[in-house]
Design a protein around this motif. Structure first.
Motif, short mmCIF file in Angstrom:
data_model
loop_
_atom_site.label_atom_id
_atom_site.label_comp_id
_atom_site.label_asym_id
_atom_site.label_seq_id
_atom_site.Cartn_x
_atom_site.Cartn_y
_atom_site.Cartn_z
N GLN A 8 -3.78 -14.99 -7.42
CA GLN A 8 -5.17 -15.01 -7.85
C GLN A 8 -6.14 -14.55 -6.76
N SER A 9 -5.70 -14.62 -5.51
CA SER A 9 -6.53 -14.21 -4.39
C SER A 9 -5.63 -13.62 -3.30
N ILE A 10 -6.10 -12.56 -2.67
CA ILE A 10 -5.33 -11.91 -1.61
C ILE A 10 -6.18 -11.85 -0.35
N VAL A 11 -5.61 -12.30 0.76
CA VAL A 11 -6.25 -12.17 2.06
C VAL A 11 -5.26 -11.44 2.97
N ILE A 12 -5.60 -10.21 3.34
CA ILE A 12 -4.76 -9.43 4.25
C ILE A 12 -5.16 -9.80 5.67
N PRO A 13 -4.24 -10.29 6.49
CA PRO A 13 -4.63 -10.78 7.82
C PRO A 13 -4.71 -9.67 8.87
N TYR A 14 -5.50 -9.90 9.89
CA TYR A 14 -5.46 -9.11 11.12
C TYR A 14 -4.11 -9.37 11.78
N PRO A 15 -3.38 -8.41 12.31
CA PRO A 15 -3.74 -7.03 12.62
C PRO A 15 -3.16 -5.98 11.68
N ILE A 16 -2.95 -6.30 10.41
CA ILE A 16 -2.41 -5.32 9.47
C ILE A 16 -3.30 -4.08 9.47
N SER A 17 -2.66 -2.91 9.58
CA SER A 17 -3.44 -1.67 9.64
C SER A 17 -3.17 -0.73 8.47
N VAL A 18 -2.04 -0.91 7.80
CA VAL A 18 -1.67 -0.01 6.70
C VAL A 18 -1.23 -0.83 5.50
N ILE A 19 -1.74 -0.46 4.32
CA ILE A 19 -1.29 -1.06 3.07
C ILE A 19 -0.63 0.03 2.26
N GLY A 20 0.64 -0.16 1.97
CA GLY A 20 1.45 0.90 1.38
C GLY A 20 1.28 1.08 -0.10
N SER A 21 1.87 2.14 -0.60
CA SER A 21 1.78 2.49 -2.01
C SER A 21 2.33 1.38 -2.91
N HIS A 22 1.56 1.02 -3.93
CA HIS A 22 1.94 0.02 -4.94
C HIS A 22 2.16 -1.38 -4.37
N ALA A 23 1.63 -1.65 -3.18
CA ALA A 23 1.87 -2.95 -2.54
C ALA A 23 1.46 -4.12 -3.42
N PHE A 24 0.32 -3.97 -4.13
CA PHE A 24 -0.18 -5.06 -4.96
C PHE A 24 -0.51 -4.57 -6.38
N SER A 25 0.08 -3.48 -6.78
CA SER A 25 -0.23 -2.95 -8.11
C SER A 25 0.24 -3.91 -9.21
N TYR A 26 -0.53 -3.94 -10.28
CA TYR A 26 -0.26 -4.78 -11.45
C TYR A 26 -0.34 -6.28 -11.13
N CYS A 27 -1.03 -6.63 -10.09
CA CYS A 27 -1.33 -8.06 -9.85
C CYS A 27 -2.61 -8.38 -10.60
N ASP A 28 -2.48 -8.52 -11.90
CA ASP A 28 -3.66 -8.49 -12.76
C ASP A 28 -4.37 -9.83 -12.91
N SER A 29 -3.98 -10.85 -12.11
CA SER A 29 -4.72 -12.11 -12.10
C SER A 29 -5.59 -12.25 -10.85
N VAL A 30 -5.48 -11.32 -9.94
CA VAL A 30 -6.24 -11.38 -8.69
C VAL A 30 -7.71 -11.10 -8.96
N THR A 31 -8.58 -12.00 -8.47
CA THR A 31 -10.02 -11.82 -8.64
C THR A 31 -10.73 -11.48 -7.33
N THR A 32 -10.16 -11.87 -6.18
CA THR A 32 -10.80 -11.58 -4.89
C THR A 32 -9.78 -11.00 -3.91
N LEU A 33 -10.26 -10.08 -3.09
CA LEU A 33 -9.43 -9.41 -2.10
C LEU A 33 -10.20 -9.35 -0.79
N THR A 34 -9.57 -9.81 0.29
CA THR A 34 -10.19 -9.77 1.62
C THR A 34 -9.36 -8.88 2.53
N LEU A 35 -10.04 -7.94 3.19
CA LEU A 35 -9.37 -6.96 4.04
C LEU A 35 -9.85 -7.10 5.48
N PRO A 36 -8.94 -6.90 6.46
CA PRO A 36 -9.30 -7.11 7.87
C PRO A 36 -9.92 -5.87 8.51
#
Length: 207
Positions: A8-36
């Motif tokens: 339902q919520s995604i928080v990508i932590p520091y020090p992630i620098s790359v998010i790959g293809s289809h990493a979170f595709s079709y996660c259709d319940s997610v309402t909030t996304l936080t990026l570092p």
């Protein structure tokens, strides 16, 4: 995490620098996304088909956001961007931003006004594509070029200010065709140069 429908919520932590293809595709319940602020690139379809996404938060600066390589951008789904918990409505770029990367603010409907600052020299393709709430755009004196469809479908722009005495290079399709309803403000004495360039296809001149 593709197709993880319990998320339902995604928080990508520091020090992630790359998010790959289809990493979170079709996660259709997610309402909030936080990026570092360590993020460098988002691959194709990394957040595709996230139909419930309502908010994207970036924990950095606007200048850092402009430098991310967006093969896809979750803001295209959420239609709004928050930087350090503040909605991006009036974007003013500081000296650190020399370029706005492709797709950086695509479909960002929270955006109402842009000032690219004097250091920004390039606005890449689709950088502000389909920003429906955008009304005012101010281009700094250092701007050299605006890419394909950078402001396409920004149907509510009513004022463009360009502070460069030399018309920045634009291509057919950099802007949506406004039917001569937008006024272009340029430095005194530069009007003829703009009228003689590709800019005359989109805007009235107000030297």
């Amino acid at each position: 995490f593709a197709s993880c429908r319990r998320l339902q919520s995604i928080v990508i932590p520091y020090p992630i620098s790359v998010i790959g293809s289809h990493a979170f595709s079709y996660c259709d319940s997610v309402t909030t996304l936080t990026l570092p602020n360590s993020l460098d690139s988002i691959a194709n379809d990394a957040f595709s088909q996230m139909s419930s996404l309502q908010r994207v938060d970036f924990m950095g600066t606007a200048e850092q956001w402009c430098g991310i390589v967006f093969k896809s951008n979750p803001v295209s789904t959420s239609r709004c961007l928050y930087i350090n918990n503040q909605p991006v409505e009036h974007l003013i770029l500081a000296a650190g931003a020399t370029k706005v990367n492709a797709n950086a603010f695509k479909r960002c409907n929270s955006l109402r006004r842009i000032n690219t600052g004097h250091a920004c020299s390039v606005i890449e393709e689709s950088a502000f594509n389909d920003c429906d709430s955008l009304h005012t755009v101010i281009f700094g004196s250092g701007l050299d070029s605006i890419g394909y469809q950078a402001f396409y479908y920004c149907n509510n722009i009513d004022s463009v200010v360009c502070l460069s005495t030399v018309p920045p290079a634009i291509v057919n399709g950099s802007f949506h065709y406004y039917g001569n309803t937008v006024t272009l403000h340029v430095p005194c004495g530069s009007g003829q140069a703009y009228l003689a360039s590709s800019w005359h296809n989109y805007v009235n001149n107000n030297d």
